[in-house]
Design a protein around this motif. Structure first.
Motif: not given
Length: 495
Positions: A44-57, A111-123
């Protein structure tokens, strides 16, 4: 990405219960829901990644952390998670893992930033490392009769394989019609249903004996892997000769060497090194790491190619990725039948060759490649190669393993695929970024040139992926010596 099934780390040996648990099939349904949640999450996350990347910069160099933050913590902590489940209580660990996974998914979805998304994925990865081995250990405890256990693991394995396909389509639908964030938030209702069913249904069980945990080993190996991946990421931005790049890669290697020393000296090692020293198992683990490294990045780039270059919608991109899953299902079934007749080595070599050919075919993509003529057959062949590779790997990982090491041996196979995927995604993303930058050097960056530079980057990444898979095939040829007769007598294959 391919699903992997294996026996649980530290799985309890068949403790013959006088009477089977009366609600064991209902418990299987609960465990199946939890497994579906974990498997869905990857694709699921693979398909969402292009939009997540654009949204969170998120930058191109950093976007791979959405994948690697999860796979690193999951792979690095999986063996520890198995021991915790055995000694802390399998039901308790299962419930904590599920709640934690859902909370981490909520953080990622908000998540509002890329770092927050990365931390959530690590969790998510950390709690997944509790959830997955606890679920498998519960199955091993509840289903003690061989035929019933085979059926239970078949259900579990089917979800692991088919769930990835569901994730591709569901991810596309959620991203396109609601928001990419729901690709993470969807885990919350799934977890709530499973949690409320698990509390009354799932029985508690735990192992007895030495309950000490190799915390230093788990921390050091995970830190070493993170340092390596961060070093690869720095190479994409600063170059391979930059001080930061070299420093983090060297630190990673030193930490991994320290992990080996810790394991040699520990009275309760996370990974008993005797498991790795067998030629066949060591070869299987090395091949598994290399194949994971070659493939995970390829799946990432296919998603971006479909959506950003060919202009597919998220739903179309999800559907366009299904041929790989179809190929895996076809060849996995064939490999299961062929394995007792021809042995592991011929299947694995053939699988690596097929997957490498498919990856090399993907190096020939262009800005307007035909899906039917080019991308469809390449993906089917890639899937066929994967199925012929992963089925024998599962058996090889357990050939000749003493009973008390079986759980750790099979969990190590799962961990090597996750860790290989982490390192490979970071490495291939760095090669992609460097290739794009080199292509644009001295050229006017108009839309056509940028598109061609991106295609060049994809081709370079696919070529390196093919090289890693070919090395995996070569490793199989040189190291794997097991005979087909050994598989029939020495392997404990579940899944």
């Amino acid at each position: 990405m391919p699903g992997t099934t294996s026996t649980a780390p530290g799985a309890p040996r068949a403790q013959a219960a006088a009477t089977p648990h009366p609600r064991r099939w209902l418990v299987l349904a609960v465990i199946a829901i939890s497994q579906l949640m974990v498997v869905l999450d990857a694709t699921i996350v693979n398909i969402a990644l292009p939009e997540a990347q654009a949204d969170l910069g998120i930058s191109d160099a950093d976007r791979q952390w959405v994948v690697t933050a999860y796979t690193l913590t999951f792979g690095g902590l999986l063996l520890l998670g198995g021991r915790i489940a055995d000694y802390w209580g399998r039901k308790r660990t299962f419930l904590v893992g599920m709640v934690g996974f859902a909370l981490a998914s909520a953080i990622g979805g908000l998540a509002t930033t890329g770092g927050m998304l990365f931390a959530a994925r690590a969790l998510q990865g950390a709690f997944g490392a509790l959830l997955a081995p606890a679920a498998l250990a519960l199955l091993t405890v509840l289903f003690t009769e061989p035929k019933e256990r085979a059926k239970a693991f078949a259900v579990y394995g089917a979800i692991a394989g088919g769930g990835s396909a569901v994730g591709l389509v569901l991810g596309g639908v959620l991203t396109q019609y609601i928001d990419w964030r729901w690709c993470l938030l969807v885990n919350i209702p799934i977890a709530v249903v499973a949690l409320f069913a698990a509390i009354p249904l799932v029985p508690e069980s735990r192992a007895h004996g030495d309950t000490r945990y190799d915390i230093p080993g788990a921390v050091v190996v995970t830190a070493g892997l993170v340092s390596l991946v961060y070093g690869f990421t720095r190479a994409a931005e600063d170059g391979w000769d930059a001080t930061a790049t070299i420093g983090f890669i060297v630190a990673g290697v030193v930490l991994l060497a320290a992990f080996v020393v810790i394991e040699l000296r520990s009275s309760h090692p996370l990974l008993p090194l005797r498991i790795l020293l067998d030629r066949n198992r060591g070869g299987a683990y090395l091949a598994s790491t290399l194949i994971g490294a070659g493939l995970f990045g390829a799946f990432l780039f296919l998603t971006f190619y479909f959506q950003q270059t060919l202009g597919y919608t998220p739903v179309e991109a999800g559907l366009a990725s299904l041929p790989i899953t179809a190929g895996v299902l076809i060849s996995a079934g064939a490999a299961s039948q062929l394995l007792p007749r021809v042995g592991a080595k011929p299947l694995m070599v053939a699988g690596a060759a097929l997957a490498a050919v498919a990856m090399l075919s993907l190096t020939q993509i262009d800005v307007d490649s035909s899906f039917v003529a080019h991308l469809l057959p390449a993906q089917v062949v890639l899937g066929l190669g994967l199925g012929f590779t992963f089925v024998p790997l599962s058996s090889l990982a357990l050939v000749g393993v003493p009973e008390h090491d079986a759980g750790a041996a099979s969990a190590t196979l799962n961990a090597t695929q996750q860790i290989g995927g982490s390192l490979g995604t970071a490495l291939l993303n760095t090669f992609f970024t460097s290739a794009v930058t080199a292509y644009l050097a001295g050229r006017i960056p108009d839309p056509t040139t940028v598109a061609q530079a991106t295609i060049h980057g994809y081709s370079v990444a696919f070529a390196w992926g093919a090289a890693l898979i070919l090395v995996a095939g070569l490793t199989t040829m040189l190291l794997i010596k097991v005979r087909k007769e050994d598989l029939a007598t020495g392997a404990v294959h579940m899944g």
